[in-house]
Design an enzyme around this catalytic site. Sequence first.
Site, PDB file in Angstrom:
ATOM      1  N   PHE A   6      48.494  34.862  37.977  1.00 58.03           N
ATOM      2  CA  PHE A   6      49.810  35.443  38.250  1.00 58.03           C
ATOM      3  C   PHE A   6      49.731  36.789  38.947  1.00 58.03           C
ATOM      4  CE2 PHE A   6      48.706  37.644  34.318  1.00 58.03           C
ATOM      5  CZ  PHE A   6      49.189  38.930  34.549  1.00 58.03           C
ATOM      6  N   LYS A  23      47.374  25.438  43.717  1.00 52.88           N
ATOM      7  CA  LYS A  23      48.219  25.460  42.515  1.00 52.88           C
ATOM      8  C   LYS A  23      48.412  26.904  42.076  1.00 52.88           C
ATOM      9  CE  LYS A  23      47.992  25.732  38.241  1.00 52.88           C
ATOM     10  NZ  LYS A  23      49.291  26.351  37.847  1.00 52.88           N
ATOM     11  N   CYS A  48      41.974  42.229  37.734  1.00 59.45           N
ATOM     12  CA  CYS A  48      40.617  41.986  37.246  1.00 59.45           C
ATOM     13  C   CYS A  48      39.652  43.084  37.626  1.00 59.45           C
ATOM     14  CB  CYS A  48      40.110  40.636  37.748  1.00 59.45           C
ATOM     15  SG  CYS A  48      39.959  40.526  39.546  1.00 59.45           S
ATOM     16  N   GLU A 105      39.158  42.266  27.022  1.00 59.49           N
ATOM     17  CA  GLU A 105      39.872  42.680  28.234  1.00 59.49           C
ATOM     18  C   GLU A 105      41.346  42.835  27.878  1.00 59.49           C
ATOM     19  OE1 GLU A 105      40.210  41.422  32.942  1.00 59.49           O
ATOM     20  OE2 GLU A 105      39.941  39.843  31.458  1.00 59.49           O
TER      21      GLU A 105
END
Length: 384
Positions: free
Chosen positions: A32, A56, A164, A264
């Site tokens: 996302f 996708k 990330c 994380e």
Amino acid sequence: MLMGETIENIASGIDCYSIRQPVGVCAGICPFNFPAMVPLWMYPMAVTAGNTFILKPSEKDPGASVMLADLAQQAGLPKGVLNIVHGTHDTVNRILDHPDIKAISFVGGDAAGKYIYERAAANGKRVQCNLGAKNHAVVMPDADVDGTVKALVGAGFGAAGQRCMAISAVVFVGGFERWKEPFLEAAKSLKVNGGMEPDADVGPMITPEAKARCEQLIQSAIDQGAQCLLDGRGVKVPGYENGNFVGPTLLAGVQPHMDCYKQEIFGPVLSCLEVDTLTEAIDLVNANPYGNGTAIFTDSGSAARRFQHDIQVGMVGINVPIPVPLPMFSFTGWRGSFVGDLHMYGKAGVQFYTQPKTVTAKWSRPAGGMPSKGRMPGLDKVGA
């Protein structure tokens, strides 16, 4: 990057050369947090190499991929070359199992990425999966205070920490005390807003669940002994009273055993750790299971050179907080941050979306065709 290699006259009258050809149908499964950028890591390179592509997007924000596909079609990409599919688990499983899909790219969390890798690889597909991260910045005593603080506050709190390559752990060599007030001042100056406003610095979390998880990890840090110097929980944004907001949060005294360090967080939280030497800092970073990105802030060339050599992390910044490579290089996460065959984009990306074919060719032949006498070519030495 699509060029092959040639050796002329590898034997008498024989040339040998390699070419790269497309693998066929490729697919990308995207997160996302960068709904345009991550697809652009994948399908432009794949289709340029001669493949077709199935994309996708995340079900949380699928619109950007549709816009990209529309732009690609306007630019002249033939119909059927880039295809968008929507859905969740069932859609992913069909991509992983379909025999016509030869290569799969994924960016996202650990659990999903490991599942995708194992299932797709078991079906004989090429797979590249960028997984989770715990990106450290190491701050040396000689680092420029103003530049370092601005860089790390932006890297830790920008995009609400939902990227990330966000810096989530800062390791202060020689202690944190003299850095505390500059960091607090910079973090408090950031404005939390809806994200589209011109003065917004920190936007919302993606879902209520993401917000709740972030807040739980902040509380666990406090319960386990960390000091919460700046608490972003409970922030209210006018006009968005029910929004998924967590403000900049600064944790000091963090230790490696704490949940806020081991996991994380994927939120606007900076965990501050202290060590005495650069050796300890390198050992700390290398002991973490992830190896996506890291950075060192220093004025010492010898310290930077040692850091870049000894650190077991795939992307390294020297006075650069988020060292995401430009497209001519590859996105090279190491250890727990990557599973797969070849990294994304750059030269490795071209290799991922193509396969080599080696050709050995002989064009010379005697006048009048094949010799009428003597042994067949290739057998002339047999039995000699």
